[in-house]
Design a protein around this motif. Structure first.
Motif, short mmCIF file in Angstrom:
data_model
loop_
_atom_site.label_atom_id
_atom_site.label_comp_id
_atom_site.label_asym_id
_atom_site.label_seq_id
_atom_site.Cartn_x
_atom_site.Cartn_y
_atom_site.Cartn_z
N GLU A 5 0.67 -1.17 -0.37
CA GLU A 5 -0.06 0.10 -0.13
C GLU A 5 1.10 1.64 0.05
O GLU A 5 2.29 1.23 0.54
N ASP A 6 -0.04 2.40 -0.29
CA ASP A 6 0.70 4.00 -0.15
C ASP A 6 -0.15 4.56 0.39
O ASP A 6 -1.28 4.05 1.26
N ALA A 7 0.77 5.87 1.05
CA ALA A 7 -0.02 6.76 1.92
C ALA A 7 -1.23 7.49 1.33
O ALA A 7 -2.25 8.16 1.79
N ARG A 8 -1.83 7.18 -0.10
CA ARG A 8 -2.68 8.23 -0.82
C ARG A 8 -3.62 7.35 -1.31
O ARG A 8 -4.34 7.89 -1.59
N GLY A 9 -3.71 5.94 -0.64
CA GLY A 9 -4.69 4.71 -0.58
C GLY A 9 -4.96 4.67 -2.07
O GLY A 9 -5.60 3.67 -2.12
N ARG A 10 -3.73 4.43 -2.65
CA ARG A 10 -4.02 4.10 -4.52
C ARG A 10 -3.99 2.31 -4.00
O ARG A 10 -3.76 1.52 -3.49
N GLU A 11 -5.29 1.53 -5.46
CA GLU A 11 -4.61 0.07 -5.60
C GLU A 11 -4.02 -0.20 -4.87
O GLU A 11 -2.52 0.06 -5.18
N PRO A 12 -3.85 -0.91 -4.44
CA PRO A 12 -2.59 -1.50 -3.50
C PRO A 12 -1.36 -2.44 -4.93
O PRO A 12 -1.89 -3.12 -6.59
N GLY A 13 -0.56 -3.21 -4.80
CA GLY A 13 0.68 -2.82 -5.57
C GLY A 13 0.54 -5.34 -5.51
O GLY A 13 -0.14 -5.45 -4.91
N GLN A 14 1.34 -5.64 -6.20
CA GLN A 14 1.63 -7.24 -6.09
C GLN A 14 3.00 -7.06 -5.56
O GLN A 14 3.98 -7.39 -5.90
#
Lengths: 467, 467
Positions: free
Chosen positions: A28-37
């Motif tokens: 995850e990131d701090a901007r609440g974007r789609e999670p990565g893999q």
């Protein structure tokens, strides 16, 4: 967990104790974007283990996404597409390797939080000046990899300016030992500054030798209401002329930012409620120059020149902290309101005033019914120029406006000699911007360097440069 | 003049007006070494002409040695062996492209002298802080290519810290346009800092965007006699604790340096004749902090602590200039005495005091009958540690002592975490030192970068890295 064949091969090359379960927190990131893999998560304890992991990834042809505190804002730590990478978490490399107070140097492992580095310095009566809203979780390695800026860059520079040397693992697994405690060292190419700001695409910074400073004996803080951003810049020039480089921070705050605070964080005290434009100034002065007097002198001259309409000089450390609390909650208020689009831009100082006017006009011509919050590190020419839905509306109602605004705003910034990423970096979110706006010869040189150091393309694939 | 076939081919590719006669002035350095060689000398007027020359050299496979003021001290501008290069002189690229006083930025072409850059800034009431003894002839392009240091690096950093962006011609002739007037720009790899300090081996810096500053309102200068270098370092720490980063310069001067001045430049006034160790300190303070008072306060506390035995605070600009004249003539006095060997070293601050003791013992154990002059930028940990013949003897009488001393001194410096080139660079004189003492992974990365950007090896062949 079942692994794909590449991860299976990779896992077989690694000691079991470095592997961690793949949990959402790593994606995850701090901007609440789609999670990565991630195929695997590895958390090495030593630089040698980092080297081993990098060699194994090279052998298995698996990409590596290095992760510090995960607070990056441009997706440098999240891989959304392509083959799943190994996430290399530095969470276990948090040692303070040493502190030399007499030299004003400390050596920190990359996983130490910025706050922990600041605390270590404070424990010896020193200051590590880098200061960001996310410092409680941001790792120093990530601060360096993204060349983080923050509120004190005006005086002390961004992360790069505070780093004397690095230890790093290169894409072939070799370890660069360059943790020098030296102010001057002109022995060949500046690999340190190349790794700083490369966002994990050229290697993994595992530790850094950092400059610390003696805190200024006299510190003063004020919030000053100004007629407009142009007056704020004149005020800055006046302050710098009087203060001999002792202006530590100079932050611009828009009336819209105060209104957002009132709306979603009403508990935050506002010393100048209703101010149209204001600045938060901090000065750190020599012994024998009481900060109150210096700020009063500045305020007096600035008022005579019509640069300041109202102001409050903090009368205590508590009050100064209150001013900073206000400043530091502006991003949180923005987050709660929910932006249509955010920009992290810088401009030549003399272009800023007109840019703010022009950009507002352009934006409102595209969509009248928005709110604009423009704030940031004015002393560095670094603005966060963010657009929000009108009250009562949601960002979904604005369709692709955000994208269209970003396009126009970035175009205006470039025309004026500015940058579309002042302090957050390129990550994955701005890769296309860099391709579009970057100087072609510089881009070609970047690509040549990337290919030379990382011929397999395993280091943070798709960040900064397209895969 | 008859040209060899490669130069003949090359000359045919170039417009005649860029060519200059090959005169001795293009082949010399400030240390009076053996002159270098050149097949052709070209003096372009524009960046486009630089690009054309670089492309032509690439086509003809002729090396390029870029030359600014020719003041470099390590042979970076002199090619002694291998096929004769084209010397690319920047003498005609001396335009001030612009100055933005409000932004504290100017853009200078690479051939401008450092003094001309300083004068341009002064014309707008600003200071370009870089300051070197050779500033009247050193070109700003050379200052950047070697990341020159000088007497104000303590406060303002070396050349790198004063550069916001560069325009440069890469080895393929492409032009990097990156003359940004921005304090913050995090859009990809730091090509600027890679070119800075690369000593012309990765490209030709043709212009630079430079930080200028408002001069401090209150400036004070003093010469203080100290018991030993350790006391000098404690004095520096005390000054920094009191002055909030306002110490501009802090130069160590040895009694031997004063003796050399008396011997060969008796007209230079000495405020503290006979002092064993002394420091020249300059402070630049905010309005409302008179420099005299600040220096008196420092002196008083330092004397109480036994850090200073005697001192003179300059009572006028003239007297301050006299102190600086003394400091700036130390290298000239050294030159007239004629050193056996010179070192440009840096050390962690806490190692300096013991190093000076140990190095003196080691040197005298090798040869009792020498004179040692150790001076320099103590605040940066940067010493010029130079050995001279005893009075009445010549350096020829010492045989290979210089080489053997350099070997030992550099070894001691490396053991203590120091650098064998603090501010002068590698050039051609220290190529073997870098190969010997450099970190292997860093050297491999340097070589990979060199090969990636300059596959034909035409940029300053044999400088920094062996051919």
């Amino acid at each position: 967990m079942s692994l794909n064949p590449a991860d299976d091969r990779l896992a077989a090359l690694l000691p079991e104790h470095v592997l961690r379960p793949v949990t959402p927190a790593y994606l995850e990131d701090a901007r609440g974007r789609e999670p990565g893999q991630a195929g695997l998560v590895a958390a090495p304890r030593t630089t040698e283990e980092v080297s081993l992991i990098v060699r194994a990834c090279a052998q298995a042809r698996v990409g590596i996404v290095t992760r510090g505190g995960g607070t990056g804002l441009v997706g440098g730590q999240i891989m959304w597409d392509g083959p799943a990478p190994l996430v290399l978490s530095l969470e276990r490399m948090t040692a303070l390797r040493g502190i030399w107070a007499q030299e004003n140097v400390l050596v920190a492992e990359a996983g130490m939080t910025l706050q922990a580095v600041r605390d270590a310095a404070a424990g010896q009566g020193r200051l590590f000046p880098l200061s960001l809203a996310s410092q409680g979780s941001a790792a120093i390695g990530g601060c360096l990899s993204t060349n983080a800026g923050g509120v004190t860059a005006l005086r002390y520079g961004s992360a790069r300016a505070l780093c004397l040397g690095v230890e790093a693992v290169l894409p072939d697994g070799s370890i660069v030992h360059d943790l020098k405690r030296l102010r001057k060292d002109n022995t060949g190419y500046d690999l340190r500054d190349l790794l700083i700001g490369a966002e994990g695409t050229l290697g993994v910074i595992t530790a850094a030798s950092l400059r610390i400073v003696l805190p200024p004996p006299e510190v003063g803080t004020a919030m000053l209401e100004v007629p407009d951003p142009g007056a704020a810049l004149s005020l800055l020039a006046l302050a710098e002329a009087r203060m001999a480089g002792c202006v530590t921070a100079f932050e611009l705050i828009a009336g819209q930012g105060l209104a957002f605070l009132s709306e979603v964080l009403p508990e935050i005290r506002q010393p100048l409620p209703g101010a149209g434009w204001s600045v938060l100034i901090e000065v750190g002065l020599p012994l024998g120059t009481p900060a109150d007097g210096a700020l009063e002198g500045l305020l007096e001259e600035a008022m005579e020149q019509g640069l300041v309409c109202d102001g409050v000089i903090a009368q205590s450390g508590t009050q100064a902290a209150e001013f900073w609390t206000l400043r530091e909650h502006l991003p949180e208020a923005n987050r709660r309101i929910g932006s249509i689009v955010s920009h992290d831009i810088s401009l030549p100082l003399s272009e800023i005033s007109r840019f703010i006017q022009d950009a507002g006009q352009v934006a409102r011509a595209m969509e009248e019914d928005i709110r604009i919050n423009c704030f940031g590190h004015l002393g560095d020419g670094n603005l966060h120029y963010n657009m929000f839905p009108a009250k009562g509306r949601t960002r979904a109602e604005y369709g692709d406006l955000g994208q269209r605004l970003a396009e126009r705003i970035h175009g205006m910034v470039i025309e004026r000699g500015g940058s579309f990423s002042a302090e957050h970096g390129v990550g994955r979110v701005k890769v296309q911007d860099l391709q579009r706006w970057g100087d072609p010869a510089r881009l070609a040189a970047m690509r040549a360097i990337k290919t030379a150091l990382d011929p397999l393309g395993i280091m943070n694939p798709g960040a900064v440069l397209p895969r």
